[in-house]
Design a protein around this motif. Structure first.
Motif, mmCIF file in Angstrom:
data_model
loop_
_atom_site.group_PDB
_atom_site.id
_atom_site.type_symbol
_atom_site.label_atom_id
_atom_site.label_comp_id
_atom_site.label_asym_id
_atom_site.label_seq_id
_atom_site.Cartn_x
_atom_site.Cartn_y
_atom_site.Cartn_z
ATOM 1 N N ASP A 105 0.750 -0.828 0.058
ATOM 2 C CA ASP A 105 0.057 -0.171 0.019
ATOM 3 C C ASP A 105 1.112 0.974 0.068
ATOM 4 O OD1 ASP A 105 0.425 1.208 3.056
ATOM 5 O OD2 ASP A 105 0.502 -0.823 3.389
ATOM 6 N N SER A 106 0.604 2.383 -0.915
ATOM 7 C CA SER A 106 0.639 3.211 -0.947
ATOM 8 C C SER A 106 2.654 3.579 -1.312
ATOM 9 C CB SER A 106 0.570 4.224 0.524
ATOM 10 O OG SER A 106 1.372 5.577 0.557
ATOM 11 N N ALA A 107 3.932 3.933 -0.389
ATOM 12 C CA ALA A 107 5.265 3.396 -0.711
ATOM 13 C C ALA A 107 5.158 2.221 -0.690
ATOM 14 C CB ALA A 107 5.396 3.718 0.657
ATOM 15 N N GLY A 108 4.329 1.130 -0.216
ATOM 16 C CA GLY A 108 5.207 -0.034 -0.063
ATOM 17 C C GLY A 108 4.018 -0.564 -1.329
ATOM 18 N N GLY A 109 2.962 0.148 -2.369
ATOM 19 C CA GLY A 109 2.706 -0.290 -3.069
ATOM 20 C C GLY A 109 4.191 0.208 -4.779
ATOM 21 N N ASN A 110 4.447 1.063 -4.337
ATOM 22 C CA ASN A 110 6.300 1.514 -4.728
ATOM 23 C C ASN A 110 7.116 0.088 -5.047
ATOM 24 O OD1 ASN A 110 8.833 2.318 -4.650
ATOM 25 N ND2 ASN A 110 8.042 4.319 -5.633
#
Length: 341
Positions: A184-189
């Motif tokens: 999610d979010s930075a984790g998606g990056n």
């Protein structure tokens, strides 16, 4: 000179409270017409007044203050999910949160890369809760690597840790076809950075990947279009904070590097993808544009855009009852791609 760039069309915000409407699909992107309650709308408004300025202040904090914030987030009370024990452990040489009995390598495994703007650790009442419930819903165990954080550990250290975590679960005996990769979010990056490394190093891909509101463009604060068109409407993300986040995370690296800005990555040969984002967040276009690029590259891609709710809303299913449906959709997608493996 005449501007010939097509204008991005944003779906009308859904005002219905109790009456379900038909979803709409535009160029392969599904816009969910989900009724959002008055209570949830009021919480969204409060987030805009309270959470958004708070995140802006955090992004401007000095390294010593950020360290204190990181400790404070990590020390929050962990969730208590029935039949899904959570502990902090080391897998291979990577520390992180383990969900269930990770020695049961015959089970599916959820590898979830948490968000937090690259400088916050996993939030117990958001990241740990969601990952634990996803594991329980699909009969899996899980691992959430505690990757190193900016500003003391800028790119590529956090991504290196995520790559090491994937290799660690492979070494532990989990078949890649039984691994669900999410972020999610930075984790998606980080999810997309990891997939690029797996492909470039000829390592096996996971069964599927689930990017939730991924941050995919760190090179241009002013674009894509949803950033400036939704800047006032977004209830959680302050646009100005992206400048500080990018500086903290990228350091001296080129922000156009596809491992930093995966919007520009080669999308060939990726596993089945399920994007989720909100039509109310400044990062909406980053999901939609990358989902379209994945579709054009022949990747089995689903992208759902939800109304009203904030950035990374599946994390807040305890706050927004409507988000529980998104969590069920995530579980159904994972089950579909684990079936028959």
């Amino acid at each position: 000179m005449t501007n010939t760039t097509p204008k991005t069309t944003y779906p009308i915000m859904i005002d219905a409270i109790t009456t379900p409407l038909e979803d709409s699909s535009i160029d392969g992107i599904t816009y969910r017409n989900v009724p959002i309650s008055f209570r949830s709308r009021m919480i969204v408004a409060l987030m805009r007044l309270i959470a958004k300025p708070m995140l802006a202040r955090m992004s401007r904090a000095t390294p010593d203050k950020l360290g204190k914030i990181q400790l404070r987030v990590a020390s929050l009370v962990w969730p208590d999910i029935e039949d899904m024990p959570i502990r902090y452990d080391i897998v291979g040489n990577v520390p992180g949160h383990v969900f269930g009995d990770i020695s049961q390598t015959s089970k599916p495994l959820v590898l979830w890369l948490h968000g937090g703007a690259f400088f916050l650790p996993a939030a117990p009442n958001a990241h740990l809760s969601m990952a634990a419930r996803l594991c329980k819903a699909i009969g899996a165990v899980g691992f959430m690597p505690d990757y190193r954080l900016a500003p003391l550990n800028p790119f590529p250290r956090g991504l290196n840790d995520c790559e090491a975590a994937y290799q660690a679960v492979l070494n532990a005996g989990f078949a890649p076809s039984r691994i669900v990769l999410g972020g999610d979010s930075a984790g998606g990056n980080l999810l997309f950075g990891l997939l690029q490394r797996l492909r470039n190093n000829s390592l096996p891909m996971p069964a599927c990947a689930i990017p939730v509101s991924p941050a995919t463009e760190l090179g241009r604060i002013h674009g894509p279009s949803s950033r400036h068109q939704l800047v006032k409407r977004d209830p959680l993300l302050p646009l100005a904070a992206l400048v500080n986040v990018t500086a903290m995370y990228c350091g001296e690296h080129d922000s156009a590097d596809p491992e930093i800005s995966p919007l520009y990555m080669d999308c060939q040969d990726l596993p089945p993808m399920f994007f989720l984002c909100s039509s109310n967040e400044i990062l909406m276009d980053e999901s939609v544009l990358l989902a379209r690029r994945c579709q054009a590259a022949g990747v089995d891609t689903t992208c759902h855009v939800w109304p009203v709710l904030p950035h990374a809303f599946p994390l807040f299913a305890d706050v927004f009852p409507e988000a529980r449906q998104a969590c069920e959709d995530i579980a159904a997608f994972a089950r579909q791609h684990l079936a028959g493996q």
